[in-house]
Design a protein around this motif. Structure first.
Motif, PDB file in Angstrom:
ATOM      1  N   ILE A  50       0.831  -1.207   0.000  1.00 21.46           N
ATOM      2  CA  ILE A  50       0.000   0.000   0.000  1.00 21.46           C
ATOM      3  C   ILE A  50       0.867   1.260   0.000  1.00 21.46           C
ATOM      4  N   TRP A  76      -8.935  11.529   2.131  1.00 19.96           N
ATOM      5  CA  TRP A  76      -7.888  10.585   2.528  1.00 19.96           C
ATOM      6  C   TRP A  76      -8.351   9.692   3.670  1.00 19.96           C
ATOM      7  N   SER A  79     -11.175   7.388   2.477  1.00 23.68           N
ATOM      8  CA  SER A  79     -10.621   6.355   1.603  1.00 23.68           C
ATOM      9  C   SER A  79     -10.016   5.228   2.436  1.00 23.68           C
ATOM     10  N   GLY A  80      -9.342   5.612   3.523  1.00 18.92           N
ATOM     11  CA  GLY A  80      -8.798   4.586   4.414  1.00 18.92           C
ATOM     12  C   GLY A  80      -9.895   3.798   5.103  1.00 18.92           C
ATOM     13  N   SER A  83     -11.433   1.452   2.581  1.00 22.04           N
ATOM     14  CA  SER A  83     -10.528   0.321   2.364  1.00 22.04           C
ATOM     15  C   SER A  83     -10.577  -0.651   3.531  1.00 22.04           C
ATOM     16  N   SER A 238      -4.035   5.190  -3.749  1.00 27.78           N
ATOM     17  CA  SER A 238      -2.943   5.159  -2.773  1.00 27.78           C
ATOM     18  C   SER A 238      -3.105   4.024  -1.765  1.00 27.78           C
ATOM     19  N   TYR A 239      -4.351   3.585  -1.555  1.00 24.97           N
ATOM     20  CA  TYR A 239      -4.602   2.470  -0.632  1.00 24.97           C
ATOM     21  C   TYR A 239      -4.664   1.128  -1.364  1.00 24.97           C
ATOM     22  N   TRP A 242      -4.629  -3.333  -0.430  1.00 24.49           N
ATOM     23  CA  TRP A 242      -5.141  -3.867   0.833  1.00 24.49           C
ATOM     24  C   TRP A 242      -5.675  -5.287   0.677  1.00 24.49           C
ATOM     25  N   MET A 267      -4.304  -1.866   8.280  1.00 26.65           N
ATOM     26  CA  MET A 267      -5.124  -0.793   7.707  1.00 26.65           C
ATOM     27  C   MET A 267      -5.191   0.456   8.589  1.00 26.65           C
ATOM     28  N   VAL A 270      -1.832   2.267   8.198  1.00 26.98           N
ATOM     29  CA  VAL A 270      -1.671   2.970   6.928  1.00 26.98           C
ATOM     30  C   VAL A 270      -2.523   4.240   6.898  1.00 26.98           C
ATOM     31  N   THR A 271      -3.772   4.153   7.358  1.00 28.23           N
ATOM     32  CA  THR A 271      -4.653   5.326   7.354  1.00 28.23           C
ATOM     33  C   THR A 271      -4.074   6.447   8.213  1.00 28.23           C
ATOM     34  N   TYR A 274      -0.991   7.933   6.441  1.00 29.52           N
ATOM     35  CA  TYR A 274      -1.379   8.766   5.307  1.00 29.52           C
ATOM     36  C   TYR A 274      -1.955  10.103   5.757  1.00 29.52           C
TER      37      TYR A 274
END
Length: 495
Positions: A50, A76, A79-80, A83, A238-239, A242, A267, A270-271, A274
């Motif tokens: 990711i 952003w 989106s996380g 995902s 960008s994600y 996953w 996850m 990453v969120t 980001y």
């Protein structure tokens, strides 16, 4: 079976005679991929895949379509969250259908061969090679940036370096899985550290009194649904990755436990990373500066790091190197499984008899990625890839809902509330429909390519009584690849 006739008589003597215990075990059990991935390897694959080029490429495009920094940050984070919801659905799918191949396996189980083939078809020519090409080009641009500080590196040099890193990582994946996981673990830790340093640097900038860039963050927000959908595409790009751990379920130790654990660990990490990275960009750069520069991270480093600005392109190169490595490892298993099921040439389902890696699949994927390295319209590529991927992720999640009623007796070690896949499906439908009005050409290209896959399926998969010359040509090609790569089908005991 086609894969048996294709390599008939190619079982090595050591397998026939049983020269040692390892060979005896291989002759009775067949050639198989090994379960070498631990929980932390799984987390490293997800985070590593990711966190790549997306977080450095997409901020420009998200802001361009969202209109304001505040809306960009919302995109952003959402989106996380989206995902994460999708990953939870895939946790149920992955433990209910513990096969490598990810979406390909789930769509096939729910809806049959044709939809599964169409996913494989699009992944083979659009989703995987385009994503790999974008990542490799981003690596090359940033690794060369210190040598051309005042301008962009030459296209020829960028393409050459991108091709070299693609070839190097393909060779690494062919030789040894343990080396791949060690590289993945190391570069995942390095890239998280790099992004944390980016955030810390922005804090020093803020504490020195520069807070003006975080004021009035909602000014200029776009309310057009099509633009917001395209902004989400850039964020979701960008994600992307996953769901890659689901491609290698057969190689994951204790998949019922480790697959959902890896998702639930990776996850949120990453969120958060980001969100913090984008806050860092927003704090240091003005809106116009971000809209002018597609290389936001480089502009950030030039403004805040001074003589040390070369370090940011190096960080980006680290991120993209690890991301490309993980994507190659996971996606090669997708094509391997598709070929094993008869939806791709049998040669792609062969396994190296010494290293137990799907060498032909890796090489074929490498060639497709090299072809796409000439592409330079990253914005259009992101929309095409994201739209097509959203369609098939929607298909997988709809398959989860469908199988709740058609196959209620399947074992489900993890079972999410039915509201979760329904909400996810509605959001995906909204994004696809709205993007059709904003970028009809790019979405149309993706849909057209899916439609082209239907006659291809009819000729090469559904049509069983092919002419003898075509069957012989296919068998000769598979035999040649088996000898060239010293590889056998997974069920070599059938030879």
């Amino acid at each position: 079976m086609a894969k048996v006739s294709a390599v008939e008589g190619l079982a090595p003597k050591s397998m026939e005679a049983g020269d040692n215990n390892a060979n005896e075990e291989q002759s009775t059990e067949g050639v198989h991929l090994k379960k070498e991935l631990s929980l932390m390897n799984g987390v490293a694959i997800i985070v590593g895949v990711i966190v790549g080029s997306g977080v450095f490429v997409s901020p420009h495009y998200v802001l361009k379509n969202a209109g304001s920094k505040g809306m960009s940050l919302i995109v952003w984070i959402l989106s996380g969250l989206l995902s994460m919801i999708g990953a939870l659905c895939y946790a149920e799918l992955g433990t209910m259908i513990p096969k490598s191949g990810g979406d390909y396996a789930y769509i096939g189980e729910a809806f049959g061969d044709l939809p599964a083939f169409l996913y494989l078809w699009v992944a083979l020519f659009i989703i995987v090679p385009t994503g790999n090409a974008i990542t490799a080009l981003t690596f090359a641009q940033n690794i060369l940036k210190p040598f051309w500080p005042a301008c962009d590196p030459p296209d020829s040099a960028t393409s050459l370096i991108a091709a070299v890193v693609t070839l190097f990582l393909t060779a690494l994946n062919c030789i040894n899985v343990k080396w791949v996981t060690r590289v993945q673990d190391s570069f995942t830790a390095a890239k998280i550290l790099a992004l944390v340093i980016t955030f810390i640097a922005s804090l020093f900038y803020l504490f020195s009194g520069h807070t003006e860039n975080l004021q009035n963050m909602m000014d200029g927000t776009v309310t057009d649904a099509g633009s917001i959908a395209v902004a989400f595409y850039s964020g979701l790009f960008s994600y992307s990755g996953w769901n890659y751990l689901n491609f290698v379920t057969e190689e994951l130790q204790e998949p019922y436990k480790n697959l959902p654990r890896a998702i639930c660990i990776s996850m949120p990490v990453v969120t958060l990373v980001y969100a913090l990275t984008n806050i860092a960009f927003f704090a240091v750069l003005t809106g116009p500066e971000m809209l002018v520069s597609e290389a936001v991270a480089v502009t950030f480093s030039e403004k805040i790091l001074g003589v040390m600005s070369w370090i940011m392109p190096l960080f980006v190169a680290l991120c993209t190197f690890g991301s490309l490595n993980g994507a190659m490892y996971a996606s090669s298993r997708l094509f391997f499984v598709g070929a094993r099921n008869g939806h791709l040439p049998v040669a792609i389902s062969l396994i190296d008899i010494k290293r137990l890696t799907p060498v032909p699949s890796l090489i074929f994927m490498c060639l497709m990625s090299l072809v796409l390295l000439a592409s330079n319209n990253i914005a259009s590529l992101i929309v095409v890839v994201s739209a097509v991927e959203a369609l098939f992720i929607l298909c997988s999640v709809c398959g989860l809902i469908w199988m709740r009623y058609t196959k209620p007796d399947l074992t489900r070690p993890i079972k999410v509330n039915i509201v979760v896949p329904i909400v996810f499906s509605i959001i995906c439908i909204f994004l696809v429909i709205c993007s059709c009005f904003r970028t009809p050409f790019e979405v149309g290209i993706g849909v057209a390519f899916i439609v082209i896959g239907v006659p291809v399926f009819g000729v090469f998969v559904y049509w069983k009584n092919k002419p003898m010359w075509l069957q012989n040509a296919s068998n000769n090609f598979n035999l040649f690849c088996s000898k060239l790569f010293l590889s056998l089908p997974e069920d070599s005991k059938d030879l």
